[in-house]
Design a protein around this motif. Structure first.
Motif, PDB file in Angstrom:
ATOM      1  N   PRO A  78       9.242  -2.159 -11.869  1.00  0.00           N
ATOM      2  CA  PRO A  78      10.133  -2.168 -10.697  1.00  0.00           C
ATOM      3  C   PRO A  78       9.526  -1.633  -9.410  1.00  0.00           C
ATOM      4  N   LYS A  79       8.362  -0.982  -9.459  1.00  0.00           N
ATOM      5  CA  LYS A  79       7.743  -0.441  -8.256  1.00  0.00           C
ATOM      6  C   LYS A  79       6.336  -0.998  -8.098  1.00  0.00           C
ATOM      7  N   VAL A  80       6.027  -1.465  -6.887  1.00  0.00           N
ATOM      8  CA  VAL A  80       4.706  -2.024  -6.590  1.00  0.00           C
ATOM      9  C   VAL A  80       4.131  -1.288  -5.386  1.00  0.00           C
ATOM     10  N   TYR A  81       2.884  -0.829  -5.520  1.00  0.00           N
ATOM     11  CA  TYR A  81       2.242  -0.104  -4.428  1.00  0.00           C
ATOM     12  C   TYR A  81       1.425  -1.067  -3.575  1.00  0.00           C
ATOM     13  N   MET A  82       1.706  -1.063  -2.261  1.00  0.00           N
ATOM     14  CA  MET A  82       0.989  -1.919  -1.326  1.00  0.00           C
ATOM     15  C   MET A  82      -0.144  -1.101  -0.698  1.00  0.00           C
ATOM     16  N   SER A  83      -1.380  -1.423  -1.061  1.00  0.00           N
ATOM     17  CA  SER A  83      -2.532  -0.615  -0.646  1.00  0.00           C
ATOM     18  C   SER A  83      -2.721  -0.592   0.866  1.00  0.00           C
ATOM     19  N   GLU A  84      -2.533  -1.719   1.531  1.00  0.00           N
ATOM     20  CA  GLU A  84      -2.771  -1.761   2.970  1.00  0.00           C
ATOM     21  C   GLU A  84      -1.706  -0.973   3.729  1.00  0.00           C
ATOM     22  N   GLU A  85      -0.459  -1.121   3.305  1.00  0.00           N
ATOM     23  CA  GLU A  85       0.633  -0.420   3.984  1.00  0.00           C
ATOM     24  C   GLU A  85       0.782   1.020   3.521  1.00  0.00           C
ATOM     25  N   LYS A  86       0.128   1.358   2.385  1.00  0.00           N
ATOM     26  CA  LYS A  86       0.186   2.707   1.822  1.00  0.00           C
ATOM     27  C   LYS A  86       1.613   3.114   1.468  1.00  0.00           C
ATOM     28  N   ASN A  87       2.358   2.215   0.869  1.00  0.00           N
ATOM     29  CA  ASN A  87       3.713   2.577   0.459  1.00  0.00           C
ATOM     30  C   ASN A  87       4.166   1.745  -0.740  1.00  0.00           C
ATOM     31  N   TRP A  88       5.176   2.260  -1.435  1.00  0.00           N
ATOM     32  CA  TRP A  88       5.757   1.562  -2.579  1.00  0.00           C
ATOM     33  C   TRP A  88       6.873   0.635  -2.112  1.00  0.00           C
ATOM     34  N   VAL A  89       7.007  -0.499  -2.772  1.00  0.00           N
ATOM     35  CA  VAL A  89       8.122  -1.411  -2.498  1.00  0.00           C
ATOM     36  C   VAL A  89       8.836  -1.708  -3.810  1.00  0.00           C
ATOM     37  N   ASN A  90      10.100  -2.031  -3.703  1.00  0.00           N
ATOM     38  CA  ASN A  90      10.885  -2.375  -4.887  1.00  0.00           C
ATOM     39  C   ASN A  90      10.540  -3.773  -5.370  1.00  0.00           C
ATOM     40  N   SER A  91      10.463  -3.920  -6.677  1.00  0.00           N
ATOM     41  CA  SER A  91      10.245  -5.234  -7.282  1.00  0.00           C
ATOM     42  C   SER A  91      11.287  -5.448  -8.370  1.00  0.00           C
ATOM     43  N   ILE A  92      12.528  -5.140  -8.015  1.00  0.00           N
ATOM     44  CA  ILE A  92      13.631  -5.257  -8.964  1.00  0.00           C
ATOM     45  C   ILE A  92      14.051  -6.720  -9.064  1.00  0.00           C
TER      46      ILE A  92
END
Length: 370
Positions: free
Chosen positions: A244-258
């Motif tokens: 459910p959580k994906v880390y975006m390396s370029e943006e340096k933040n987690w996004v929801n993948s629900i």
């Protein structure tokens, strides 16, 4: 006067000195038929030719000797212990399933680096992270025991073994190197409309293993205090565990993948972390850029080298180093199949590894320990 002359072996093509060779006649070298004197390697080829031809010739000689005299299991020792050891030994808090598929019967789609990947990961787990060899199951096409051939059933059975009887403090690893594909999502579980899959050696008959299956097999059973790391070196592997959580390396933040459907994809209290070779829409490279003449999955090789030289990096530092290395190699045009992939992706081929998890954490504070 010495009437010997240089001639190639009709069986292995190794050049050697033979006497009274009739033009056009088939002759065999000492390794295939011990009647002749071989030419020293440094007299046959230049240094650059020796590396390419000499090794191949010696290997052909070796296989000509063993052909018909030994079984495959003798030529390629098993990477698994005695199967009975899995049941006779006490449980271990560190267990792993390593799967490398070459697809030997598919010449057009055969992979050359997957077995090297498995060996690399096995050595890393044993020598750097203290995994007992008896608790590492290896599935490859080189295994003689049919239980360790990477069929769909064997992979699923091994994954069930991996998470069974898990307890607090357990550290589990699932490693996969092979083909990955995508297929239409009919369950409304994917934002992009596609399920990610891995391809067992018999996937044409038994079917692929989709991300939903992997989530059910090794994510949902994880209880509190149990940590699973999945390392998947395959095309389209980004969200292969449906975490459910994906880390975006370029943006340096987690996004929801629900999932849009709201389907539950979490663990039962444990922690699942996936390190994937590329994003869902990307391809992953099999390359000889790092070791001349030896193929490896790019992600696997870089990951293993970093963890050997820099034990326990933070996840953020690890991904920064992986991305930096891939960018450098990509710019040098050393990746295998680059020409094909650049055409496929409009000359903008890139491979972006992805980190996903069952729960958010500070990637620059949490250290990776398998």
């Amino acid at each position: 006067m010495d009437m010997r002359r240089s001639t190639p072996c009709s069986r292995c093509r190794q050049r050697f000195m033979a006497k009274s060779v009739t033009k056009g006649a088939d002759v065999e070298c000492p390794s295939c038929k011990p009647n002749y004197l071989p030419i020293p390697a440094d007299e046959q080829y230049s240094s650059s030719q020796q590396q390419h031809y000499g090794l191949r010739s010696r290997m052909r000689c070796f296989y000509s000797q063993v052909r018909g005299k030994v079984h495959q299991s003798t030529v390629t020792p098993s990477l698994n212990p005695d199967p009975s050891a899995f049941n006779s030994m006490k449980r271990s808090s560190k267990r792993a399933v390593l799967c490398g598929i070459t697809y030997n019967n598919w010449k057009q789609y055969r992979l050359k680096g997957t077995i090297n990947d498995v060996r690399n990961m096995r050595d890393l787990l044993i020598n750097n992270f203290g995994y007992p060899g008896h608790f590492i199951r290896v599935l490859t096409e080189e295994e003689a025991d049919p239980r360790f051939i990477p069929t769909r059933k064997n992979i699923e059975d091994s994954l069930s073994w991996l998470v069974s009887d898990s307890r607090q403090g357990d550290s589990l690893v699932f490693f996969y190197s092979g083909h990955g594909l995508r297929q239409p999502d009919f369950n409304n579980d994917e934002d992009d409309g596609f399920d990610e899959t891995i391809c067992p050696v018999d996937f044409q008959e038994a079917g692929m293993i989709v991300d939903n299956d992997l989530n059910t097999l090794i994510v949902r059973p994880l209880t509190p205090g149990v940590t699973l790391h999945a390392i998947v070196d395959a095309c389209h592997s980004g969200t292969i565990l449906d975490l459910p959580k994906v880390y975006m390396s370029e943006e340096k933040n987690w996004v929801n993948s629900i999932p849009p459907s709201g389907a539950e994809k979490r663990t039962s209290g444990g922690l699942a972390i996936s390190i994937s070779a590329c994003l869902d829409h990307q391809a992953a490279a099999d390359t000889s850029a790092f070791t001349a003449g030896k193929m490896n999955g790019a992600l696997t090789y870089i990951l293993a080298e970093i963890l050997k030289k820099l034990p326990g990096p933070t996840y953020g530092d690890l991904f920064d180093l992986i991305n930096e290395t891939l960018n450098n190699v990509n710019q040098s045009s050393c990746l295998a199949n680059t020409r094909f992939l650049r055409r496929l992706f409009n000359s903008n081929f890139s491979q972006t590894p992805l980190l996903s998890s069952s729960a958010e954490f500070d990637v620059y504070k949490k250290h990776l320990f398998l």
